[in-house]
Scaffold this motif. Structure first.
Motif, PDB file in Angstrom:
ATOM      1  N   THR B 715       0.838  -1.205   0.000  1.00 12.14           N
ATOM      2  CA  THR B 715       0.000   0.000   0.000  1.00 12.14           C
ATOM      3  C   THR B 715       0.871   1.253   0.000  1.00 12.14           C
ATOM      4  O   THR B 715       0.595   2.226  -0.703  1.00 12.14           O
ATOM      5  CB  THR B 715      -0.923   0.012   1.227  1.00 12.14           C
ATOM      6  N   TRP B 716       1.918   1.206   0.825  1.00 11.13           N
ATOM      7  CA  TRP B 716       2.810   2.370   0.888  1.00 11.13           C
ATOM      8  C   TRP B 716       3.446   2.625  -0.483  1.00 11.13           C
ATOM      9  O   TRP B 716       3.543   3.769  -0.940  1.00 11.13           O
ATOM     10  CB  TRP B 716       3.893   2.144   1.943  1.00 11.13           C
ATOM     11  N   LEU B 717       3.859   1.548  -1.171  1.00 10.79           N
ATOM     12  CA  LEU B 717       4.485   1.720  -2.482  1.00 10.79           C
ATOM     13  C   LEU B 717       3.481   2.302  -3.484  1.00 10.79           C
ATOM     14  O   LEU B 717       3.794   3.242  -4.228  1.00 10.79           O
ATOM     15  CB  LEU B 717       5.009   0.370  -2.992  1.00 10.79           C
ATOM     16  N   ALA B 718       2.252   1.722  -3.483  1.00 11.20           N
ATOM     17  CA  ALA B 718       1.235   2.245  -4.405  1.00 11.20           C
ATOM     18  C   ALA B 718       0.922   3.705  -4.079  1.00 11.20           C
ATOM     19  O   ALA B 718       0.829   4.547  -4.977  1.00 11.20           O
ATOM     20  CB  ALA B 718      -0.033   1.405  -4.301  1.00 11.20           C
ATOM     21  N   SER B 719       0.797   3.996  -2.782  1.00 11.93           N
ATOM     22  CA  SER B 719       0.507   5.368  -2.371  1.00 11.93           C
ATOM     23  C   SER B 719       1.654   6.299  -2.755  1.00 11.93           C
ATOM     24  O   SER B 719       1.437   7.442  -3.200  1.00 11.93           O
ATOM     25  CB  SER B 719       0.278   5.400  -0.862  1.00 11.93           C
ATOM     26  N   THR B 720       2.883   5.828  -2.591  1.00 12.03           N
ATOM     27  CA  THR B 720       4.051   6.646  -2.923  1.00 12.03           C
ATOM     28  C   THR B 720       4.104   6.931  -4.423  1.00 12.03           C
ATOM     29  O   THR B 720       4.349   8.066  -4.839  1.00 12.03           O
ATOM     30  CB  THR B 720       5.348   5.919  -2.478  1.00 12.03           C
ATOM     31  N   LEU B 721       3.867   5.876  -5.210  1.00 12.15           N
ATOM     32  CA  LEU B 721       3.886   6.082  -6.664  1.00 12.15           C
ATOM     33  C   LEU B 721       2.778   7.046  -7.071  1.00 12.15           C
ATOM     34  O   LEU B 721       2.985   7.940  -7.890  1.00 12.15           O
ATOM     35  CB  LEU B 721       3.681   4.746  -7.388  1.00 12.15           C
ATOM     36  N   ALA B 722       1.589   6.835  -6.509  1.00 10.38           N
ATOM     37  CA  ALA B 722       0.455   7.700  -6.845  1.00 10.38           C
ATOM     38  C   ALA B 722       0.756   9.143  -6.447  1.00 10.38           C
ATOM     39  O   ALA B 722       0.545  10.079  -7.225  1.00 10.38           O
ATOM     40  CB  ALA B 722      -0.791   7.207  -6.129  1.00 10.38           C
ATOM     41  N   SER B 723       1.301   9.296  -5.220  1.00 13.93           N
ATOM     42  CA  SER B 723       1.612  10.659  -4.759  1.00 13.93           C
ATOM     43  C   SER B 723       2.699  11.278  -5.629  1.00 13.93           C
ATOM     44  O   SER B 723       2.636  12.464  -5.972  1.00 13.93           O
ATOM     45  CB  SER B 723       2.075  10.647  -3.302  1.00 13.93           C
ATOM     46  N   ALA B 724       3.705  10.462  -5.971  1.00 15.56           N
ATOM     47  CA  ALA B 724       4.835  10.999  -6.740  1.00 15.56           C
ATOM     48  C   ALA B 724       4.367  11.552  -8.084  1.00 15.56           C
ATOM     49  O   ALA B 724       4.780  12.644  -8.491  1.00 15.56           O
ATOM     50  CB  ALA B 724       5.882   9.904  -6.952  1.00 15.56           C
ATOM     51  N   THR B 725       3.499  10.819  -8.766  1.00 16.07           N
ATOM     52  CA  THR B 725       3.043  11.313 -10.073  1.00 16.07           C
ATOM     53  C   THR B 725       2.194  12.563  -9.916  1.00 16.07           C
ATOM     54  O   THR B 725       2.327  13.523 -10.676  1.00 16.07           O
ATOM     55  CB  THR B 725       2.230  10.229 -10.814  1.00 16.07           C
ATOM     56  N   SER B 726       1.318  12.571  -8.904  1.00 18.85           N
ATOM     57  CA  SER B 726       0.475  13.764  -8.707  1.00 18.85           C
ATOM     58  C   SER B 726       1.306  14.943  -8.218  1.00 18.85           C
ATOM     59  O   SER B 726       1.085  16.094  -8.641  1.00 18.85           O
ATOM     60  CB  SER B 726      -0.634  13.471  -7.697  1.00 18.85           C
ATOM     61  N   ILE B 727       2.258  14.646  -7.324  1.00 19.18           N
ATOM     62  CA  ILE B 727       3.126  15.732  -6.833  1.00 19.18           C
ATOM     63  C   ILE B 727       3.886  16.335  -8.003  1.00 19.18           C
ATOM     64  O   ILE B 727       4.056  17.555  -8.103  1.00 19.18           O
ATOM     65  CB  ILE B 727       4.091  15.195  -5.747  1.00 19.18           C
ATOM     66  N   LEU B 728       4.328  15.484  -8.904  1.00 17.70           N
ATOM     67  CA  LEU B 728       5.050  15.962 -10.079  1.00 17.70           C
ATOM     68  C   LEU B 728       4.141  16.868 -10.920  1.00 17.70           C
ATOM     69  O   LEU B 728       4.528  17.984 -11.299  1.00 17.70           O
ATOM     70  CB  LEU B 728       5.515  14.757 -10.916  1.00 17.70           C
ATOM     71  N   ALA B 729       2.921  16.378 -11.193  1.00 13.66           N
ATOM     72  CA  ALA B 729       1.997  17.148 -12.034  1.00 13.66           C
ATOM     73  C   ALA B 729       1.652  18.485 -11.376  1.00 13.66           C
ATOM     74  O   ALA B 729       1.737  19.544 -11.996  1.00 13.66           O
ATOM     75  CB  ALA B 729       0.730  16.340 -12.288  1.00 13.66           C
ATOM     76  N   PHE B 730       1.279  18.440 -10.088  1.00 16.09           N
ATOM     77  CA  PHE B 730       0.873  19.676  -9.425  1.00 16.09           C
ATOM     78  C   PHE B 730       2.072  20.559  -9.093  1.00 16.09           C
ATOM     79  O   PHE B 730       1.950  21.780  -9.026  1.00 16.09           O
ATOM     80  CB  PHE B 730       0.057  19.361  -8.167  1.00 16.09           C
ATOM     81  N   GLY B 731       3.215  19.919  -8.862  1.00 14.15           N
ATOM     82  CA  GLY B 731       4.435  20.697  -8.632  1.00 14.15           C
ATOM     83  C   GLY B 731       4.763  21.515  -9.863  1.00 14.15           C
ATOM     84  O   GLY B 731       5.143  22.691  -9.772  1.00 14.15           O
ATOM     85  N   LEU B 732       4.601  20.913 -11.049  1.00 16.23           N
ATOM     86  CA  LEU B 732       4.834  21.656 -12.292  1.00 16.23           C
ATOM     87  C   LEU B 732       3.807  22.773 -12.443  1.00 16.23           C
ATOM     88  O   LEU B 732       4.126  23.871 -12.892  1.00 16.23           O
ATOM     89  CB  LEU B 732       4.757  20.708 -13.496  1.00 16.23           C
ATOM     90  N   LEU B 733       2.584  22.467 -12.021  1.00 16.26           N
ATOM     91  CA  LEU B 733       1.528  23.478 -12.111  1.00 16.26           C
ATOM     92  C   LEU B 733       1.819  24.647 -11.156  1.00 16.26           C
ATOM     93  O   LEU B 733       1.510  25.805 -11.467  1.00 16.26           O
ATOM     94  CB  LEU B 733       0.189  22.836 -11.731  1.00 16.26           C
ATOM     95  N   ALA B 734       2.439  24.340 -10.031  1.00 19.95           N
ATOM     96  CA  ALA B 734       2.760  25.398  -9.060  1.00 19.95           C
ATOM     97  C   ALA B 734       3.776  26.384  -9.628  1.00 19.95           C
ATOM     98  O   ALA B 734       3.884  27.507  -9.155  1.00 19.95           O
ATOM     99  CB  ALA B 734       3.289  24.784  -7.770  1.00 19.95           C
ATOM    100  N   LEU B 735       4.527  25.949 -10.640  1.00 22.27           N
ATOM    101  CA  LEU B 735       5.507  26.841 -11.259  1.00 22.27           C
ATOM    102  C   LEU B 735       4.875  27.698 -12.357  1.00 22.27           C
ATOM    103  O   LEU B 735       5.547  28.495 -12.996  1.00 22.27           O
ATOM    104  CB  LEU B 735       6.648  26.021 -11.872  1.00 22.27           C
ATOM    105  N   SER B 736       3.576  27.505 -12.573  1.00 21.98           N
ATOM    106  CA  SER B 736       2.892  28.212 -13.655  1.00 21.98           C
ATOM    107  C   SER B 736       2.950  29.725 -13.479  1.00 21.98           C
ATOM    108  O   SER B 736       2.930  30.237 -12.370  1.00 21.98           O
ATOM    109  CB  SER B 736       1.428  27.766 -13.690  1.00 21.98           C
ATOM    110  N   ASP B 737       3.001  30.429 -14.618  1.00 26.34           N
ATOM    111  CA  ASP B 737       2.935  31.888 -14.591  1.00 26.34           C
ATOM    112  C   ASP B 737       1.494  32.380 -14.585  1.00 26.34           C
ATOM    113  O   ASP B 737       1.245  33.576 -14.459  1.00 26.34           O
ATOM    114  CB  ASP B 737       3.654  32.471 -15.819  1.00 26.34           C
ATOM    115  N   VAL B 738       0.560  31.466 -14.792  1.00 26.94           N
ATOM    116  CA  VAL B 738      -0.862  31.847 -14.713  1.00 26.94           C
ATOM    117  C   VAL B 738      -1.250  31.777 -13.236  1.00 26.94           C
ATOM    118  O   VAL B 738      -1.200  30.700 -12.635  1.00 26.94           O
ATOM    119  CB  VAL B 738      -1.741  30.879 -15.540  1.00 26.94           C
ATOM    120  N   PRO B 739      -1.589  32.926 -12.619  1.00 26.76           N
ATOM    121  CA  PRO B 739      -1.818  32.939 -11.167  1.00 26.76           C
ATOM    122  C   PRO B 739      -2.801  31.875 -10.690  1.00 26.76           C
ATOM    123  O   PRO B 739      -2.568  31.222  -9.672  1.00 26.76           O
ATOM    124  CB  PRO B 739      -2.353  34.349 -10.911  1.00 26.76           C
TER     125      PRO B 739
END
Lengths: 194, 779
Positions: B715-739
């Motif tokens: 479960t921890w591995l699945a949760s980690t993988l799931a979090s990692a992909t979402s963190i990556l996606a939203f982390g990139l979104l956090a760098l957006s120039d669109v407020p």
């Protein structure tokens, strides 16, 4: 937009190129060397609805880089200053400059002719050398400025600048037949200034 | 995918799903190829409000938003003029662009139309002079002008209008026009430079990609096509279309960046963990199903999909893949898709259900953009969830690398760390309570931020350019104005004159702020007043004209018949449309309404605003304030909804899971507080609150799987993988120039990070030093 236009006296020159373009180019080059001018003028306006022409007279000074001061002394005193920085301003009794709205063109024409910068005049007018007599013969010559655009042509049909050694007269012709004639007498001129 | 070995029913279901995907794909492809599928207007995300005259607002906005201005300057005015001519010609060749032509014909039309009324239309300054000066001074002023070498702008010849009433009136109505030089391309001199004006309108909406393309193609290519001449030239841009083009480019670029980044991250993670092409195919199938479902449903429900929805929707990739990770890991452990499916089904449905519920809350928001986003994400999650269920029916994998190294990492590193922390239960609980209290205090101190201007994504250079053009041209502020209503046109005009007087009465003529139709066409009462003034002060028997004629020694018979009778027929509705179109207040005046606009850059004092609010039929509209208030009210509304949702969610947790439910609740609350505190440094906005809904859904995702499947390596591995992909996606979104995207991205990024770290810890704290079976924890 333009009701009256005056152009300062300029020295006529002897040119090697007698073609119209060459004449104008040579005249512009010569004018560009003019550093300062002083003189008097007499202006006559013919307005159709008035019974008699309006005559006025005064003095003018031109200094390259600073502009022109035009003082009408008779019959009504007024001072107009035209400079590259401030454009056209009327100087009131307290010596305060009051900008004249829509006077950009007047400033361009004044400064363009005095400084020999015909390139600015070319934005508004077709500048032609009236053929007939050439400067080489030391006789009379004449330039005709015709508005390029309809908007200006509705207010000003043409400007004629005539002279021999110096520019001697300017005539402005309005579309309704009204006209303004200005006759100059230069009392002092020089290529150097300051 | 092994569908051949599955029961017939399973094969039908898989076939049906694939057919659905094919139809969805064809539908989306056809809509995209047909064009006009996407839009980029940021205001399209905000609901329309019927306050302060919505139709007027639409009129003002539409009139302004289609206009554009390019100003060009070159050290050599000749080259500048040539470049401006060339640029204007290129723009005029575009089908979707109309360039403003020369103003000669317009000036002629205006002059001809207003000529009969020239003695009853006075500029304010002229009116003041007529009232203040005696006939001698008035006459002397004209005579001085006649002898002077310059006398300014005249609309009518001296014979028709000796006192130049028309020229003064024209300059008051069109103060900018007389500043322009009559060159081939209109130009003006400012700060020692000559600027050439190239202006026009786009035919369609400036937010249409086709309109943007028409303009940007020319402007992007022009510098290179013009060769070295352009080297020293400066270009300034003003107009909604330039901001819209920049925003659309930004959104497209971010869709590409976030989408590519998410895909790359997912690819690397799958390769690193699963080392299997079939696993990769399963992920691709899930992603494809999710995106196709999201786009198909969105295009079915909405005419157009906003680019911000798409940019935000790319984060769906990170969410959709989560379910597949849980499935693949269980499949690796048990080696049977149906078994893996049975194990994750409940968690999958609860997790997807709670996320979908969180997004569905956004449907009650009146924001069209958020509704669209909710539909997009809900459809995408349904697509992803369905795809994983389809996989449980048909997935089969050849023997491949074991997950043991990852599971061992959990048991040797992660679990001991959580155990050690769990041993200090009291300290941790106290610390957590203290941190949460501090964060709550910090958030209270931060307060909120609802200014609509903070959503502007335009670059500083474009904003500077816009400001410079406004300075050069003296533009009108389209955001603040008064709406004046009345029973008929004359009442409207009279009320309008009162508003103008209240704004400008104590201002010098050159510093006037108000721009109203009454400058061009005053009320009939005002026209009659002005005519009477002209008749008595100028053309009366002892008026200025008599004095002037004496001074000029003329009989002046020409003017004896002036000014004639007042003409009681001039109303705004009679002004030719081509003339009215060049004067916005005239264009927007109707029988029962007019608007009073303000020049850019200045506002009347507050006391004036308050005093004008008391005038009958007058409404002040500040679009910035209205939109900001809209954001504020929706922020409060969404916060209440979130609180209500949390309340219901708490009850559901306790009802379904009893004491274990409180672990989920604490994880969710801690993640939400941490994410909000770390991402809302400029104040909490509506979009921060909305993003909390995502944090809620994602945290519940993680917690539900721990609840259902236990805190263990898988479960921890699945949760980690799931979090990692979402963190990556939203982390990139956090760098957006669109407020807006930045707010969303940063909240969810920190929320996920907190949830990933905190949720296992909460389970560890809940179980203490032992492994109670009631918590479903496996050691």
């Amino acid at each position: 937009m333009l009701t009256i236009l005056v152009v300062g006296p300029v020295p006529a020159v002897v040119f090697g190129d007698e073609s119209p373009a060459g004449f104008i180019s040579g005249l512009a080059q010569r004018l560009a060397k003019t550093g300062q001018l002083e003189g008097t003028f007499e202006q006559t306006r013919y307005i159709s609805v008035l019974s008699i022409p309006l005559r006025s007279s005064g003095t003018f000074t031109y200094q390259r880089g600073e502009g022109i001061v035009w003082r009408t002394l008779e019959p009504v005193a007024s001072v107009v200053r035209i400079s590259p920085d401030q454009g056209v301003v009327v100087v009131d009794d307290r010596n305060n400059p009051q900008p004249v709205p829509a006077s950009e063109l007047v400033g361009v024409i004044f400064l363009g002719v005095f400084s020999g910068d015909f390139s600015r005049l070319n934005d508004y007018f077709r500048v032609e050398h009236e053929q007939g007599v050439t400067a080489r013969e030391g006789d009379h010559w004449e330039l005709r400025l015709t508005p390029l655009r309809k908007q200006l042509a509705e207010h000003l049909r043409s400007i004629a600048i005539a002279g021999t050694q110096l520019v001697e007269s300017i005539t402005l012709l309005e579309p309704n037949g009204d006209r303004t004639e200005i006759v100059f007498e230069t009392t002092e001129s020089g290529e150097k200034f300051h | 995918m092994g569908a051949m070995s599955a029961p017939v029913m399973h094969r039908y279901l898989v076939g049906l799903w694939l057919l659905g995907l094919l139809i969805g794909g064809l539908y989306c492809g056809e809509r995209i190829l047909r064009g006009e599928v996407f839009q980029s207007n940021i205001l399209g995300l905000i609901p329309e409000r019927d306050e302060g005259g919505q139709s007027v607002y639409s009129g003002v906005t539409k009139n302004f938003e289609k206009r554009f201005v390019v100003m060009l300057s070159h050290p050599d005015p000749h080259q500048g003029s040539a470049l401006a001519v060339a640029l204007k010609e290129k723009l005029a060749q575009q089908d979707l662009v109309d360039m403003n032509g020369a103003s000669e014909s317009l000036l002629g039309e205006l002059r001809d139309f207003f000529k009969p009324y020239r003695h009853q239309l006075l500029a304010v300054e002229t009116r003041q002079r007529l009232l203040a000066q005696n006939p001698q001074d008035l006459a002397a002023s004209v005579v001085t002008g006649l002898y002077s070498p310059v006398s300014g702008f005249r609309l009518y010849p001296f014979a028709d209008d000796p006192f130049n009433l028309g020229g003064a009136w024209f300059q008051e109505v069109f103060p900018e026009a007389v500043r322009f030089r009559g060159t081939e391309i209109p130009s003006l001199r400012a700060e020692g430079r000559i600027w050439y004006l190239i202006d026009g309108q786009v035919r369609g909406s400036p937010f249409d990609l086709a309109s943007q393309q028409a303009l940007s193609t020319v402007l992007d290519d022009f510098p290179s096509q013009s060769g070295t001449q352009m080297g020293d030239a400066d270009l300034l841009f003003s107009g909604v279309i330039f901001h819209a083009t920049e925003a659309a480019r930004l959104a497209r670029s971010e869709i590409s960046t976030v989408g590519s980044g998410s895909l790359l991250g997912i690819l690397l993670l799958v390769i690193a963990v699963f080392r299997s092409r079939r696993a990769l195919a399963a992920i691709a199938f899930t992603l494809l199903s999710s995106v196709l479902m999201a786009l198909t449903i969105s295009l079915l429900v909405f005419d157009r999909v906003h680019l911000v929805t798409l940019a935000f929707g790319t984060t769906l990739l990170g969410l959709a893949v989560d379910y597949c990770f849980h499935f693949l890991i269980k499949y690796r452990v048990h080696g049977d898709a149906l078994v893996a499916g049975r194990l994750i089904r409940k968690g999958l449905l609860i997790s997807a259900g709670s996320s979908i519920a969180a997004y569905l809350v956004q449907l009650v928001s009146p924001f069209p953009g958020l509704q669209q986003l909710a539909v997009f994400l809900v459809a995408g999650l349904v697509g992803a969830c369905s795809a994983v269920l389809v996989l449980t029916l048909c997935f089969r994998e050849l023997p491949s690398a074991s997950l043991s190294p990852w599971l061992i990492f959990f048991s040797t590193r992660v679990e001991p760390a959580y155990l050690r922390l769990g041993a200090r239960r009291l300290q941790l609980c106290c610390s957590l309570a203290a941190v949460l209290a501090l964060l709550a205090g910090y958030l209270y101190w931060l307060g909120s931020s609802d200014d609509i201007r903070h959503l502007n994504s335009s670059s500083q250079s474009l904003l500077d350019s816009e400001r410079k053009v406004q300075t050069l041209l003296g533009g009108i502020d389209p955001q603040r104005y008064w709406v004046v209503a009345g029973q008929d046109q004359q009442q409207v005009l009279e009320r309008t004159e009162k508003v103008v007087a209240a704004i400008d009465d104590d201002r010098a003529p050159t510093a006037r702020l108000a721009v109203a139709v009454t400058a061009m066409v005053p009320s009939l009462a005002a026209q009659r007043g002005d005519h009477a003034l002209v008749a008595s002060r100028l053309y009366g028997s002892d008026g200025a004209v008599t004095v002037m004629c004496v001074m000029l020694q003329s009989d002046c018979s020409q003017w004896q018949s002036l000014p004639g009778d007042v003409l009681d027929e001039l109303e705004p509705s009679g002004v030719p449309a081509t003339v009215a179109a060049r004067f916005l207040p005239a264009a927007l005046t109707t029988e029962n309404r007019s608007i009073v606009l303000l020049r850019q850059g200045a506002l009347p004092a507050q006391r004036k605003l308050e005093s004008m609010a008391e005038l009958p039929g007058v409404t002040y509209v500040d679009q910035v304030q209205v939109l900001s208030e809209t954001l504020k009210s929706f922020r409060i509304e969404v916060t209440m909804l979130l609180a209500a949702f949390l309340g219901v969610f708490s009850l559901a947790c306790i009802f379904f899971y009893g004491r274990r439910g409180s672990v989920v609740l604490v994880s969710v609350l801690a993640s939400m507080f941490v994410s909000l505190a770390l991402s809302a440094a400029g104040g909490v906005t509506l979009f921060h609150v909305l993003a909390l809904l995502l944090v809620l859904g994602l945290t519940v995702d993680a917690a539900v799987f721990y609840l259902e499947l236990g805190l263990n390596g898988e479960t921890w591995l699945a949760s980690t993988l799931a979090s990692a992909t979402s963190i990556l996606a939203f982390g990139l979104l956090a760098l957006s120039d669109v407020p807006l995207l930045h707010h969303f991205g940063s909240v969810v990024f920190f929320g996920l990070l907190a949830a990933w770290l905190i949720t296992p810890l909460m389970f560890q704290l809940a179980r203490g030093g032992t492994v109670p079976a009631s918590l479903g924890l496996k050691s």
